[in-house]
Design an enzyme around this catalytic site. Structure first.
Site, PDB file in Angstrom:
ATOM      1  N   ASN A 148       0.814  -1.222   0.000  1.00  0.00           N
ATOM      2  CA  ASN A 148       0.000   0.000   0.000  1.00  0.00           C
ATOM      3  C   ASN A 148       0.849   1.275   0.000  1.00  0.00           C
ATOM      4  O   ASN A 148       0.338   2.357   0.252  1.00  0.00           O
ATOM      5  CB  ASN A 148      -0.996   0.002   1.171  1.00  0.00           C
ATOM      6  CG  ASN A 148      -0.306  -0.001   2.517  1.00  0.00           C
ATOM      7  OD1 ASN A 148       0.913  -0.065   2.591  1.00  0.00           O
ATOM      8  ND2 ASN A 148      -1.082   0.061   3.583  1.00  0.00           N
ATOM      9  N   HIS A 149       2.139   1.141  -0.261  1.00  0.00           N
ATOM     10  CA  HIS A 149       2.990   2.332  -0.349  1.00  0.00           C
ATOM     11  C   HIS A 149       2.857   2.955  -1.736  1.00  0.00           C
ATOM     12  O   HIS A 149       2.804   2.252  -2.744  1.00  0.00           O
ATOM     13  CB  HIS A 149       4.444   1.971  -0.054  1.00  0.00           C
ATOM     14  CG  HIS A 149       4.662   1.610   1.388  1.00  0.00           C
ATOM     15  ND1 HIS A 149       5.809   1.047   1.864  1.00  0.00           N
ATOM     16  CD2 HIS A 149       3.841   1.742   2.456  1.00  0.00           C
ATOM     17  CE1 HIS A 149       5.698   0.845   3.165  1.00  0.00           C
ATOM     18  NE2 HIS A 149       4.505   1.256   3.547  1.00  0.00           N
ATOM     19  N   GLY A 183      -6.199   7.908   1.266  1.00  0.00           N
ATOM     20  CA  GLY A 183      -7.246   6.987   0.831  1.00  0.00           C
ATOM     21  C   GLY A 183      -6.717   6.022  -0.214  1.00  0.00           C
ATOM     22  O   GLY A 183      -5.506   5.976  -0.476  1.00  0.00           O
ATOM     23  N   HIS A 203      -5.832   6.524  10.077  1.00  0.00           N
ATOM     24  CA  HIS A 203      -4.633   6.776   9.260  1.00  0.00           C
ATOM     25  C   HIS A 203      -4.867   6.598   7.767  1.00  0.00           C
ATOM     26  O   HIS A 203      -4.062   7.008   6.949  1.00  0.00           O
ATOM     27  CB  HIS A 203      -3.482   5.883   9.707  1.00  0.00           C
ATOM     28  CG  HIS A 203      -3.450   4.527   9.064  1.00  0.00           C
ATOM     29  ND1 HIS A 203      -4.506   3.640   9.109  1.00  0.00           N
ATOM     30  CD2 HIS A 203      -2.478   3.906   8.348  1.00  0.00           C
ATOM     31  CE1 HIS A 203      -4.181   2.538   8.469  1.00  0.00           C
ATOM     32  NE2 HIS A 203      -2.973   2.660   7.988  1.00  0.00           N
ATOM     33  N   GLY A 204      -5.971   5.923   7.400  1.00  0.00           N
ATOM     34  CA  GLY A 204      -6.190   5.675   5.974  1.00  0.00           C
ATOM     35  C   GLY A 204      -7.596   5.166   5.755  1.00  0.00           C
ATOM     36  O   GLY A 204      -8.465   5.311   6.618  1.00  0.00           O
TER      37      GLY A 204
END
Lengths: 143, 489
Positions: B209-210, B388, B412-413
Site C-alpha cells: 500500500n505504499h 485513501g 490513518h487511511g
C-alpha cells in the site's frame, strides 16, 4: 510444491499453508510460497546462484521462522530470489539444526513478473506440526 | 476462516460514532475496547479486529481503553487502526508488534504553486519521471551508495542527516514531526542485519500500500478555508502525497526485538499474551529501554527515507517543468507517522500521567497547544494526513478538540476490507489501469497484480472514515485531495 494462499486469514497481509510428507519438503514448500508471494511464476527464476547457510535453534518453529526470514534478507540485501530449496534438517539433544542450499537468481523485472514485496515473516498464527500425513505449516507474511 | 470461533461482541452505544465492548467480552481484559466508527463501518469490521483489540486490553499497564479507529481492520497481533496507552510507572509495556513492523511508517504532504491547468499536459511525463527517480517494488534497490558508517549516522539523526548531505531544505525539518529526528535513538541497539537491509533500501518507496501520488484540490473540497489559507492551500492546487516507512531496516528491528521479548516476557516478567506478535516487556526494563532506543533508529530511518524521496520528487518536477523546485513552490506541508510508540503526558481521571502511546495504523492528532506539535502549527493543532485508496482521494485534517478522548489519536487511511489474496482473484490489474485512466488517473506501477490488490474496492469508503473521526471531534476536516496520478511499487 504443496502450498496454498489462504483467503481472509488476514486482510492486509498474505497467509499461506503448506503440507508435505517430510520436513525437508515442507521447508521447500514454505520457501516456494514466500517467493511466490513476490514473483508470479517461480519457473521464471533460473537456479544459477547458490547460497548455503546453516541455522541452529531450540525448536522446529524457530528453525522454519529463521529460514523464511533468511530468504527475505537475501531479497533485500542481494536482490536474490530462489526456486530450489535443499535442506538437511536434524534434531539432536533438543536442538534443531538445518543446513540449507538455496538456488536462484537476481531480481529482474524483464524476466520476473513482480507481485508484492514481503517485508517480514510474522509470528501471528505461525505454526508447524507433525501430522498423520507428514508435516503442516502456516505463516502470515507482512506486506 | 478468520471468524471461526470468534465471538461477536455486544456493543454499548456511547455516541453515533463511539462504541464500547465491556471487559466481560474476553477473560483477562483489564479495560474495555472503544471503537470510533459509524454504525456502517462498525458492521463492516471483521470480528478479528475486536478479538485483537481485546487481547491488547489484557496487557499490563493499559490505561482507560484499547481503541480501534474508524479504519480498523485485522492485522497480525494488533489491529491496524489500533491505539493503546501504557502507564510506564505502573508496569506498562512497550511492544514492537503493537508499534507495527514498519516503524514510523507515515505520510508526507508536499505543496506546489501549480494548478490543475498547469499540470494536465505534463502529467504522464512527470509521473514517468517520478517512477524513474524513486525506486519502487519488490526488492527495489537504493540509488545511494551509502557505507554502513553513513547509514549508522543516518539512523541516529534522521532527516537532519539528509539535509546535511544536501537532500532537502532546512525548512523541511520544521514541517516534520519531532523535527525529523528521534533524539533518543542509539545505533548500538540495532543489529548488523538491520543495517545491511537499510543500506540497500534507503530512499525507496516499497510496495503493497505504499505509493506516491499527485493530487489536486477541487474548490468545493476545501472544508476549513481559514486553516487551508494559513497552511498555503488554494483551490485547484496540485499537491504531492506519499506513503512509505523505514523499509527492511525497520522490519528487522521489530523482528529482532520480538524474538528478544519472547525469551524474557513470561520467564522474567511473568507477562502472558494471547498472540506471540504481542510480545512485550515493561518499558522500564533493560529490554524495553533497548527496544525504545532501537525504535528511535527506525523512526530516524523512516524520516530520512521520506526526506530522500522528497529530494527526488523535487528533482523530477524541476526537470519536467525546467524550473527550480523553489520556483515551483515544492514546499513540504507536513510529515506524520502512523506506526510508532510515543512517550506523552496525558491527563487520566484528573491526574497527569506519563504514557507510552502505541499507534499502529493510527495517526497522532494533537489539539492546539500540545507540545508534540511543531511550533509553526502549534496554535492550530497538528496537521493530520489520511491517505485513501488510489481511486478515491485523501484528506488533510487538523487535531480536534475531543482528541484527548483517544490520547490524541485518529485514523490513518481507508482501511482494507478485502484480503490481498481475494483482491488478486477478483480484480484485473490491466483493466483497473484502463478504468482509472478513463477516470482521469494515470498509474505507473511495477506490477499489475500489485495494482489489482490496491483498487478502491479493496478499501473502506474514505469519506465515511473521515466523517466518523470528524463527528467524534478527534480531527476536523481541512480539505480533500483528488488523485491525478499514482506511482506504485
Amino acid at each position: 510444491m504443496a502450498y496454498k494462499f489462504v483467503e481472509d486469514t488476514t486482510v492486509s497481509d498474505v497467509a499461506f499453508e503448506a503440507e508435505a510428507p517430510t520436513v525437508q519438503e515442507l521447508f521447500a514448500s514454505c520457501g516456494a510460497a514466500l517467493i511466490n508471494t513476490m514473483i508470479k511464476n517461480l519457473a521464471d527464476i533460473k537456479p544459477r546462484i547458490k547460497r548455503v547457510f546453516s541455522i541452529e535453534t531450540e525448536d522446529i518453529e524457530k528453525l522454519l521462522f529463521d529460514f523464511l526470514e533468511k530468504l527475505v534478507f537475501y531479497k533485500d540485501t542481494e536482490q536474490l530470489v530462489f526456486n530450489r530449496f535443499e535442506s538437511d534438517i536434524r534434531e539432536s539433544s533438543g536442538n534443531w539444526n538445518g543446513i540449507f542450499s538455496v538456488y536462484g537468481d537476481k531480481l529482474d523485472p524483464k524476466r520476473h513478473e513482480f507481485l508484492v514485496d514481503v517485508k517480514a515473516v510474522t509470528m501471528h498464527m505461525f505454526e508447524i506440526e507433525k501430522t498423520d500425513k507428514g508435516w503442516f505449516a502456516r505463516a502470515v507474511l507482512d506486506i | 476462516m478468520q471468524n471461526v470461533d470468534l465471538k461477536k461482541p455486544e456493543f454499548k452505544r456511547v455516541s453515533n460514532v463511539t462504541w464500547e465492548i465491556p471487559e466481560t467480552f474476553k477473560e483477562g481484559m483489564r479495560v474495555p475496547v472503544r471503537v470510533y466508527a459509524s454504525e456502517k463501518l462498525l458492521k463492516e469490521m471483521d470480528l478479528q479486529v475486536f478479538d485483537q483489540a481485546a487481547n491488547i486490553a489484557m496487557i499490563p499497564g493499559i490505561t482507560k481503553y484499547s481503541f480501534v479507529m474508524a479504519d480498523g481492520h485485522s492485522g497480525y497481533g494488533s489491529p491496524i487502526g489500533g491505539v493503546s496507552a501504557f502507564d510506564i510507572h505502573k508496569g506498562g509495556v512497550i511492544s514492537p508488534g503493537i508499534v507495527g513492523f514498519d516503524i514510523n511508517c507515515g505520510m508526507r504532504l508536499v505543496l506546489t504553486s501549480l494548478t490543475l491547468e498547469d499540470i494536465r499536459p505534463k502529467i504522464k511525463e512527470l509521473t514517468d519521471a517520478l517512477f524513474k527517480k524513486v525506486p519502487a517494488g519488490v526488492g527495489s534497490k537504493s540509488k545511494l551508495a551509502l557505507s554502513k558508517q553513513d547509514f549508522v549516522e543516518l539512523a541516529e539523526s534522521g532527516s537532519k542527516w539528509a539535509i546535511k548531505k544536501g537532500y532537502g531544505w532546512k525548512e523541511d525539518l520544521d514541517a516534520t514531526e519531532l523535527n525529523g529526528i528521534a533524539d533518543w535513538a542509539d545505533d548500538s541497539k540495532i543489529s548488523e542485519k538491520a543495517v545491511q537491509r537499510g543500506v540497500t533500501q534507503i530512499g525507496t518507496l516499497g510496495s503493497g500500500n505504499h505509493y506516491l501520488e499527485i493530487q489536486y484540490i477541487k474548490p468545493e473540497n476545501i472544508k476549513d478555508s481559514a486553516i487551508a489559507k494559513k497552511w498555503g492551500l488554494f483551490p485547484n492546487q496540485v499537491v504531492i502525497m506519499f506513503h512509505t516507512g523505514s523499509r527492511g531496516a525497520g522490519h528487522q528491528i521489530a523482528s529482532d526485538y520480538i524474538q528478544i521479548f519472547l525469551k524474557v516476557m513470561e520467564r522474567k516478567y511473568k507477562i502472558k499474551v494471547n498472540d506471540k506478535e504481542l510480545a512485550c516487556a515493561p518499558f522500564n526494563s533493560n529490554e524495553g529501554r533497548d527496544y525504545y532506543k532501537a525504535m528511535g533508529c527506525g523512526i530516524n530511518i523512516s524520516f530520512a527515507n521520506r526526506q530522500l524521496i522528497l529530494h527526488r520528487i523535487r528533482e523530477a518536477f524541476s526537470e519536467t517543468f525546467k524550473k527550480d523546485a523553489e520556483k515551483l513552490g515544492l514546499r513540504q506541508l507536513f510529515d506524520i507517522a502512523h506506526n510508532r510508540a510515543s512517550l506523552e503526558e496525558h491527563e487520566v481521571d484528573g491526574e497527569a500521567k506519563e504514557l507510552l502511546v502505541h499507534r499502529k495504523g493510527s495517526t497522532g492528532s494533537y489539539p492546539p497547544g500540545r507540545r508534540e506539535i511543531p511550533k509553526k502549527f502549534r496554535a492550530d493543532g497538528s496537521p493530520v494526513i489520511i491517505g485513501g485508496s488510489m481511486e478515491t482521494g485523501s484528506y488533510l485534517l487538523v487535531g480536534g478538540s475531543n482528541a484527548d478522548d483517544t490520547f490524541d489519536s485518529t485514523a490513518h487511511g481507508s482501511g482494507r476490507t478485502m484480503s490481498r489474496t481475494r483482491a488478486r482473484k477478483t480484480t484485473n490489474g490491466k483493466e483497473l489501469f484502463q478504468k482509472m485512466l478513463k477516470n482521469g488517473i494515470y498509474v505507473k506501477s511495477v506490477s499489475w497484480s500489485g495494482l489489482a490488490e490496491e483498487g478502491g474496492e479493496s478499501y473502506k469508503d474514505i469519506d465515511e472514515v473521515v466523517n466518523s473521526v470528524d463527528k467524534a471531534g478527534l480531527s476536523k476536516k481541512v480539505c480533500k485531495f483528488i488523485p491525478l496520478a499514482n506511482v506504485k511499487g
